[in-house]
Design an enzyme around this catalytic site. Sequence first.
Site, PDB file in Angstrom:
ATOM      1  N   CYS A 181       0.827  -1.215   0.000  1.00 56.49           N
ATOM      2  CA  CYS A 181       0.000   0.000   0.000  1.00 56.49           C
ATOM      3  C   CYS A 181       0.858   1.260   0.000  1.00 56.49           C
ATOM      4  CB  CYS A 181      -0.937  -0.009   1.203  1.00 56.49           C
ATOM      5  SG  CYS A 181      -1.862   1.527   1.371  1.00 56.49           S
ATOM      6  N   LYS A 241       0.236   5.231  -6.063  1.00 59.04           N
ATOM      7  CA  LYS A 241      -0.740   5.187  -7.173  1.00 59.04           C
ATOM      8  C   LYS A 241      -1.651   6.407  -7.119  1.00 59.04           C
ATOM      9  CE  LYS A 241      -4.589   3.917  -6.558  1.00 59.04           C
ATOM     10  NZ  LYS A 241      -5.141   2.588  -6.404  1.00 59.04           N
ATOM     11  N   GLU A 264      -6.563   1.292 -13.586  1.00 58.44           N
ATOM     12  CA  GLU A 264      -6.026   2.504 -12.954  1.00 58.44           C
ATOM     13  C   GLU A 264      -4.766   2.996 -13.679  1.00 58.44           C
ATOM     14  OE1 GLU A 264      -5.678   1.457  -8.792  1.00 58.44           O
ATOM     15  OE2 GLU A 264      -7.768   1.975  -8.423  1.00 58.44           O
ATOM     16  N   TYR A 321      -8.443  -3.980 -11.406  1.00 56.68           N
ATOM     17  CA  TYR A 321      -8.189  -2.678 -10.773  1.00 56.68           C
ATOM     18  C   TYR A 321      -6.906  -2.047 -11.313  1.00 56.68           C
ATOM     19  CZ  TYR A 321     -11.269  -3.324  -6.597  1.00 56.68           C
ATOM     20  OH  TYR A 321     -12.305  -3.475  -5.729  1.00 56.68           O
ATOM     21  N   CYS A 327      -1.335   1.577  -3.180  1.00 55.68           N
ATOM     22  CA  CYS A 327      -2.379   2.620  -3.033  1.00 55.68           C
ATOM     23  C   CYS A 327      -1.849   4.045  -2.984  1.00 55.68           C
ATOM     24  CB  CYS A 327      -3.181   2.390  -1.759  1.00 55.68           C
ATOM     25  SG  CYS A 327      -3.489   0.675  -1.363  1.00 55.68           S
ATOM     26  N   HIS A 349     -27.258  20.895  -2.211  1.00 52.08           N
ATOM     27  CA  HIS A 349     -27.294  21.465  -3.548  1.00 52.08           C
ATOM     28  C   HIS A 349     -26.320  22.627  -3.683  1.00 52.08           C
ATOM     29  CE1 HIS A 349     -29.162  22.238  -7.391  1.00 52.08           C
ATOM     30  NE2 HIS A 349     -29.258  23.518  -7.087  1.00 52.08           N
ATOM     31  N   GLU A 362     -25.997  14.777  -4.531  1.00 57.41           N
ATOM     32  CA  GLU A 362     -27.409  14.966  -4.196  1.00 57.41           C
ATOM     33  C   GLU A 362     -28.311  14.031  -5.005  1.00 57.41           C
ATOM     34  OE1 GLU A 362     -29.401  18.692  -5.465  1.00 57.41           O
ATOM     35  OE2 GLU A 362     -27.547  19.156  -6.511  1.00 57.41           O
TER      36      GLU A 362
HETATM   37  P1  NDP Z   1      -7.780  -8.102 -10.365  1.00 62.16           P
HETATM   38  O1  NDP Z   1      -8.189  -9.344  -9.664  1.00 62.16           O
HETATM   39  O2  NDP Z   1      -8.518  -6.860 -10.097  1.00 62.16           O
HETATM   40  O3  NDP Z   1      -7.838  -8.347 -11.934  1.00 62.16           O
HETATM   41  C1  NDP Z   1      -7.121  -9.370 -12.532  1.00 62.16           C
HETATM   42  C2  NDP Z   1      -7.271  -9.226 -14.027  1.00 62.16           C
HETATM   43  O4  NDP Z   1      -6.432 -10.170 -14.658  1.00 62.16           O
HETATM   44  C3  NDP Z   1      -8.680  -9.487 -14.504  1.00 62.16           C
HETATM   45  O5  NDP Z   1      -9.004  -8.588 -15.504  1.00 62.16           O
HETATM   46  C4  NDP Z   1      -8.584 -10.907 -15.048  1.00 62.16           C
HETATM   47  O6  NDP Z   1      -9.453 -11.146 -16.112  1.00 62.16           O
HETATM   48  C5  NDP Z   1      -7.181 -10.928 -15.592  1.00 62.16           C
HETATM   49  N1  NDP Z   1      -6.668 -12.280 -15.692  1.00 62.16           N
HETATM   50  C6  NDP Z   1      -6.494 -13.167 -14.688  1.00 62.16           C
HETATM   51  N2  NDP Z   1      -6.020 -14.318 -15.176  1.00 62.16           N
HETATM   52  C7  NDP Z   1      -5.880 -14.157 -16.500  1.00 62.16           C
HETATM   53  C8  NDP Z   1      -5.441 -14.991 -17.561  1.00 62.16           C
HETATM   54  N3  NDP Z   1      -5.061 -16.238 -17.334  1.00 62.16           N
HETATM   55  N4  NDP Z   1      -5.418 -14.492 -18.815  1.00 62.16           N
HETATM   56  C9  NDP Z   1      -5.836 -13.241 -19.056  1.00 62.16           C
HETATM   57  N5  NDP Z   1      -6.273 -12.395 -18.090  1.00 62.16           N
HETATM   58  C10 NDP Z   1      -6.288 -12.853 -16.837  1.00 62.16           C
HETATM   59  O7  NDP Z   1      -6.216  -7.977 -10.113  1.00 62.16           O
HETATM   60  P2  NDP Z   1      -5.239  -6.760 -10.059  1.00 62.16           P
HETATM   61  O8  NDP Z   1      -3.900  -7.375 -10.279  1.00 62.16           O
HETATM   62  O9  NDP Z   1      -5.668  -5.653 -10.950  1.00 62.16           O
HETATM   63  O10 NDP Z   1      -5.367  -6.263  -8.565  1.00 62.16           O
HETATM   64  C11 NDP Z   1      -5.195  -7.178  -7.498  1.00 62.16           C
HETATM   65  C12 NDP Z   1      -6.054  -6.799  -6.335  1.00 62.16           C
HETATM   66  O11 NDP Z   1      -5.485  -5.677  -5.683  1.00 62.16           O
HETATM   67  C13 NDP Z   1      -7.461  -6.359  -6.720  1.00 62.16           C
HETATM   68  O12 NDP Z   1      -8.343  -7.425  -6.846  1.00 62.16           O
HETATM   69  C14 NDP Z   1      -7.841  -5.469  -5.584  1.00 62.16           C
HETATM   70  O13 NDP Z   1      -8.389  -6.245  -4.572  1.00 62.16           O
HETATM   71  C15 NDP Z   1      -6.509  -4.868  -5.139  1.00 62.16           C
HETATM   72  N6  NDP Z   1      -6.376  -3.481  -5.639  1.00 62.16           N
HETATM   73  C16 NDP Z   1      -7.242  -2.540  -5.181  1.00 62.16           C
HETATM   74  C17 NDP Z   1      -7.155  -1.236  -5.625  1.00 62.16           C
HETATM   75  C18 NDP Z   1      -8.118  -0.222  -5.107  1.00 62.16           C
HETATM   76  O14 NDP Z   1      -8.703  -0.443  -4.078  1.00 62.16           O
HETATM   77  N7  NDP Z   1      -8.322   0.903  -5.796  1.00 62.16           N
HETATM   78  C19 NDP Z   1      -6.153  -0.829  -6.600  1.00 62.16           C
HETATM   79  C20 NDP Z   1      -5.315  -1.906  -7.041  1.00 62.16           C
HETATM   80  C21 NDP Z   1      -5.432  -3.177  -6.572  1.00 62.16           C
HETATM   81  P3  NDP Z   1     -10.929 -11.758 -15.887  1.00 62.16           P
HETATM   82  O15 NDP Z   1     -11.742 -10.672 -15.339  1.00 62.16           O
HETATM   83  O16 NDP Z   1     -11.286 -12.181 -17.234  1.00 62.16           O
HETATM   84  O17 NDP Z   1     -10.769 -12.892 -14.934  1.00 62.16           O
END
Ligand code: NDP
Length: 457
Positions: free
Chosen positions: A43, A51, A184, A180, A48, A438, A443
Amino acid sequence: MAGYDYDLFVIGGGSGGVRAARLAAALGLKVGLAEESRMGGTCVIRGCIPKKLFVYASRFADEFELAPSFGWTLGPATFDWKTLVANKDMEISRLEGVYLKAVENAGGTVLYERAEFVDAHRLRTSRGRTITADTILIATGARPTRDLLGGTGVEHCCTSDEAFDWKELPRRLAIAGGGYIAVEFAHIFNELGVDTTLIFRKPKVLRGFDEDLRDALHESMGRRGIKVMPDRQIAEVSKKGKHLNIRTASGDEIAADKFMLAWGRTPNTEGLGLERAGIETAANGKVVVDEYSRTSVPNIYAVGDVTDRLALTPVAIHEATCFVKTAFGGEPTRPDHALVPTAVFSTPEIGTVGLAEARALELGHAVDVYKSTFRPLKQTLAQRGDRIMMKLVVEQNTDRVLGCHVFGDDASEMIQLAAVAMKMGATKKQFDSTIALHPSAAEELVTMRVKSYSKSL
Ligand code: NDP
C-alpha cells in the site's frame, strides 16, 4: 508464554502486519516484526499511496482542459515525470518512517530481515538468527503475477511495481489485464499523455462490478483515447529494435515501449517454509484461514493479501485488529467482510458498495433499480462529454438499499459515506427523506424518485 523470545512475531511490515504488531505491543506483549524490504508494504511503497499520487498528477490534464471555459488563459502546460517520481519518493520515505515508528513507539521491535518457518514456533532469519514465538502472524502480502500465462517473452514485460520508478515516461504503453490495476494505470498514463493500449481477455474490464459501471467506464475510456482491446490473449512479446512488439493470439501486433502485466497478484508464500510448520495453502498458494484468520496450525494466523479474501488495505487492517482481539484480547472477533466500499481510480472514478444488480438477482433478491446519468455541472461551460452515472439497487420487499454504484468525479468520497448508511441498513425511503445538498453531484443519490425498472429472476 514463557520460554519464547516473543509473544507475537509478525512476518511482514505492511498494513496488516504493522497494525497487528502495534496493537499487540500496546497491550504489553513482547512483539517482533520482520520485514525484508521497506516498512509500509504494498500500500505505502508500491500500491495505493504512490498510485493515488500519480492519479492526482494525471488529473491536472482535465483541469487544464476545463480552465479556459472558466475564463482562464494558460500558457503551454508541460509535465516533468522525474519531478513527480522524486516528490512521490519523498512522501513514501516519510510514510515508511511513520510505519516503523508506529511499531517501535508501541514497544515492538522491527528486524529488517526475511523470516522463514523452521517449525510452528521457530523462525530463521536471513541473518541466521533463530527466533521463537508463541504466536506467529503471516502478513506477507502479494506481488504482481509475472507470468505471460502461456505466451512467450516474459523477460520483456514489467509490472506496476516498476512503473513507480521508471526513469522516464514511455511514449507508448500497453497493459495486459482488466482488473483494478490495469484500469487505474491505463488511466494514469493516458492522462499523462502516454499512448496507452489496454488488452484483456473478456469483452469488458472489471468483472464482478455492476454492468452499468462497466459500460460507463468503457464508453469513457474510448472517448478519452485509451485504445481498448477486449477478447484478446497475449501470444508473444518480442523486442524489435528499441521497442516491444506484442502479438495477440488473434494476430494483432501492438508496438509499445513498455508492456505491463496487470493480471492478478501472487501471494508471497514461496520459500516461507509453510510446509515445515504444517500450514495449509490453497492451490493458488494463498494461506488457508478460518473465520478468525487462524491457519491450519493453531498458534499461527494470517491476514491481508496472503489470504484468499478481499485484497484491500482497510480490510487487511480490519483483519489484523480482529486477530489481536481474538488472540490476545479475550474477545474472539470475526472480520466482517460485508458491505466493503471500494473504488477504482480511473478518471473519472468508480465507487461502489454492496451488490451489483446481477449479483443481487443471482442471490434471489427481487430488486427495484434507480439510475441516473447526467453531465456534471463543472463540465457544462466547456460542454465536455463526461457523464456521471449513479445507480441504486433496492430490495423490493424490504426497501433496503443493497447496492450503490457511482461512476464520476469523487465517486470514492461519496461511496465511503453511502457505505455508512448501508451498513446501518438504510432503506430507499431513508435515502429519499434525506435533504439534498445542492448543488452537488452526490445529491442525485437522494433525489432519484422514479424507479428505472424492477427485476427478479
Ligand atoms: P484483479 O483481480 O482486479 O484483476 C485481474 C485481471 O487479470 C482481470 O481482468 C482478469 O481477467 C485478468 N486475468 C487473470 N487471469 C488471466 C489470464 N489467465 N489471462 C488473461 N487475463 C487474466 O487484479 P489486479 O492485479 O488488478 O489487482 C489485485 C487486487 O489488488 C485487486 O483485486 C484489488 O483487490 C486490489 N487493488 C485494489 C485497488 C483499489 O482499491 N483501488 C487498486 C489496485 C489493486 P478476468 O476478469 O477475465 O478474470
